[in-house]
Design an enzyme around this catalytic site. Sequence first.
Site, PDB file in Angstrom:
ATOM      1  N   ASP A  58      35.422  36.796  40.875  1.00  0.00           N
ATOM      2  CA  ASP A  58      35.827  36.294  42.197  1.00  0.00           C
ATOM      3  C   ASP A  58      35.151  35.086  42.476  1.00  0.00           C
ATOM      4  O   ASP A  58      35.822  33.887  42.811  1.00  0.00           O
ATOM      5  CB  ASP A  58      35.743  37.183  43.213  1.00  0.00           C
ATOM      6  CG  ASP A  58      36.417  38.699  43.168  1.00  0.00           C
ATOM      7  OD1 ASP A  58      37.452  38.871  43.731  1.00  0.00           O
ATOM      8  OD2 ASP A  58      36.026  39.281  42.132  1.00  0.00           O
ATOM      9  N   THR A 114      40.775  43.202  42.635  1.00  0.00           N
ATOM     10  CA  THR A 114      38.990  43.300  42.195  1.00  0.00           C
ATOM     11  C   THR A 114      38.727  44.839  41.855  1.00  0.00           C
ATOM     12  O   THR A 114      37.831  44.897  41.004  1.00  0.00           O
ATOM     13  CB  THR A 114      38.281  42.577  43.079  1.00  0.00           C
ATOM     14  OG1 THR A 114      38.552  41.175  43.383  1.00  0.00           O
ATOM     15  CG2 THR A 114      36.725  42.426  43.014  1.00  0.00           C
TER      16      THR A 114
END
Length: 308
Positions: A51, A122
């Site tokens: 990320d 995620t």
Amino acid sequence: MSASPAFLMRLVASSFSIAEKAQTVVHQVMSGGDLGVVEKTGAHDLQTKADRLVQLSICSSLARKFPKLTIIGEEDLPFQEVDEDLIESLQSEEVLKYSCPTQYDHIKEDEIVVWVDPLDGTKEYTEGLLDHVTVLIGIAYGGKAIAGVINQPYYNYQAGAGAVLGRTIWGVLNLGTFGIQLKEPPEGKHIITTTRSHGNKLANDCINVMNADDVIRVGGAGNKVLQLIEGKATAYIFASPGCKKWDTCAPEAILHAVSGKLTDIHGNPFQYHKDVKHMNSAGVLATLRNFEYYASRVPDSVKTALVP
Ligand code: AMP
Ligand code: MG
Ligand code: MG
């Protein structure tokens, strides 16, 4: 390629190449073995090294090429010098083959807001549900999602040797969506795709009244919209706050470019101007077709609980 491509097409072409680089970064972090997981607001709101690196890569690459853009990324990162390896300066020649729709050919750099979700899904990335993961670059003009790029870094990862790993999908309103084949769902079926890790009573109440033949629970807003386009699901329903503007901007533009519809649970369109609040407090409802079937069945109790 036209002699002088419109700004929007140059931005989409850059975003396409930048999203392809993101795929490489996402793969590298996974194969490095240390995901560097950080909890943001809690155990269901994670950030990994992927990320962080992908956000730096996307935002810095776009800002370097187009300094007047407003870019809003999901991750709150301290300022840091960006490793040159993370900068992508190419522009997809394939995207530049297409002419800009005339109503967008005057758009200038400082009129655009780009919404970046460096890694959508995620939680699923950390759990090895790799094909749920996408990289989202949404492009808004006048508060409306008009173009988007979605990279799915692990598309085909279970398809075996010889299959090309990963894909990049892009779309522009009034031009179309490319890199994905539109497929019809099974005739007459209502198949709902929804969250697997952010469910709650309200979200379930909304799904329970839909008369669904099947409910698929998967990660990622990008992934769920791709399921609509590929006919794996007929509605994406999430009657809860939790999704943010960077989750919906690119998927919305890509879905709208094939005549689908993505709104909040009331059927109200989302706004994407730079000062809008990030949270989609009134949930998400999206379909490729038959939007009214689902919108008309959302219970009043759910609507009352979800204030835009
Ligand atoms: P999901 O369908 O659960 O994968 O959610 C789609 C997107 O919205 C992902 O980026 C999630 O992180 C985000 N999201 C949804 N609900 C929440 C929540 N309760 N807290 C944090 N993020 C959420
Ligand atoms: Mg996300
Ligand atoms: Mg994310």
